[in-house]
Design a protein around this motif. Sequence first.
Motif, short mmCIF file in Angstrom:
data_model
loop_
_atom_site.label_atom_id
_atom_site.label_comp_id
_atom_site.label_asym_id
_atom_site.label_seq_id
_atom_site.Cartn_x
_atom_site.Cartn_y
_atom_site.Cartn_z
N GLY A 25 -4.97 17.11 2.80
CA GLY A 25 -4.88 15.69 3.11
C GLY A 25 -3.53 15.12 2.70
N ILE A 26 -2.94 14.34 3.59
CA ILE A 26 -1.68 13.63 3.32
C ILE A 26 -2.02 12.19 2.95
CG2 ILE A 26 0.49 12.81 4.32
CD1 ILE A 26 0.22 15.08 6.41
N VAL A 27 -1.46 11.70 1.85
CA VAL A 27 -1.67 10.31 1.45
C VAL A 27 -0.38 9.52 1.70
CG1 VAL A 27 -2.28 8.74 -0.41
CG2 VAL A 27 -3.36 11.00 -0.28
N ILE A 28 -0.49 8.49 2.50
CA ILE A 28 0.66 7.66 2.85
C ILE A 28 1.01 6.75 1.67
CG2 ILE A 28 1.52 5.89 4.43
CD1 ILE A 28 1.18 8.67 5.70
N GLY A 29 2.31 6.60 1.41
CA GLY A 29 2.76 5.76 0.31
C GLY A 29 3.54 4.53 0.73
N GLU A 30 4.00 4.51 1.98
CA GLU A 30 4.82 3.40 2.47
C GLU A 30 4.33 2.98 3.86
OE1 GLU A 30 7.32 2.06 0.74
OE2 GLU A 30 7.32 3.53 -0.92
N ARG A 31 4.52 1.71 4.17
CA ARG A 31 4.21 1.23 5.52
C ARG A 31 4.98 2.08 6.53
NH1 ARG A 31 5.68 -2.44 9.53
NH2 ARG A 31 4.06 -3.91 10.18
N THR A 32 4.27 2.65 7.51
CA THR A 32 4.87 3.67 8.37
C THR A 32 4.57 3.36 9.83
OG1 THR A 32 4.56 5.32 6.64
CG2 THR A 32 5.01 6.14 8.85
N ASP B 286 3.26 20.65 11.80
CA ASP B 286 3.38 20.55 10.36
C ASP B 286 3.21 19.10 9.89
OD1 ASP B 286 5.87 19.24 10.67
OD2 ASP B 286 7.01 21.08 10.30
N CYS B 287 3.22 18.91 8.58
CA CYS B 287 2.91 17.59 8.01
C CYS B 287 3.89 16.52 8.49
CB CYS B 287 2.90 17.67 6.49
SG CYS B 287 1.55 18.65 5.82
N ALA B 288 5.18 16.85 8.50
CA ALA B 288 6.17 15.86 8.93
C ALA B 288 5.94 15.46 10.38
CB ALA B 288 7.57 16.43 8.75
#
Length: 284
Positions: free
Chosen positions: A128-135, A219-221
């Motif tokens: 799982g990827i957790v977002i840290g900034e408004r994207t 991939d994740c990016a």
Amino acid sequence: MKLVRFGDAGAERPGLIDADGNLRDLGDVVADIDADTLSREGLDRLRALDWSMLPLVEQPVRYGPPVAGTRQFIAIGLNYADHAAETGQAAPPEPVIFTKAVSCIQGCGDDVRKPRLATKMDWEVELGIVIGERTSYVDKDKALDHVAGYLVVDDLSERQFQMERGQTWDRGKGCETFGPVGPWLVTSDEVGNPQDLDMWLDVNGVRMQTGNTRTMIFDCAELVSYVSEFMLLLPGDIITTGTPPGVGMGKSPQVWLKEGDVIELGIEKLGAQKHKVIAWNDGR
């Protein structure tokens, strides 16, 4: 850093795991592991603390979802070529996006409940990827700058609901308790390369899944960039990125979870989960 939320369901406190594996209470420093904490500035403030001065918490404790206030739980399907093959489906030309209801999110050790009428309940270990900034509309080469960290997800599924009752997968993915996450959120700097993490899952002590994130199709990016084309991602949102082979649906004969089964799973650097399948109980 390893950030956690610990305590009874609905009353979790923020914490972190220090370098010696001790649980430290962050309740006097931050309100929760939320959008403010997950920002670059928030994480830098935590790194600058003298962790030895934080209150120690005696273990064992219940670990709840390590992120508070998740607004979107986005999932990616068929993102491992060998998993797509085991399900008899071609690798997709673009990421397959569906959603898991945020109401299915729960702690890593909490029981999972077999839904009423469920006949084909399945398991999936996922990064799982957790977002840290408004994207929004982020380029791939900048995408991981918007990630606060990573965690373990068990993307539980009811395949009959998912595959046999209409054209969307969501109905088989967001059942109550179908989103165990954690035990902790590991920040990006500690994880390093997210495309080289071993992962595994056992049912009743029998190894079902073995894989590595290097075999992702996207991939994740690329996933963060792609998803941000179609929706605004906000701090605390989770993208769960697909599963390696070994799910029950892909076995011959197929294998489904039943009441009493114990699921254990983990990802390198990110910790492990363990939960038991229990019967549905309307009264709880």
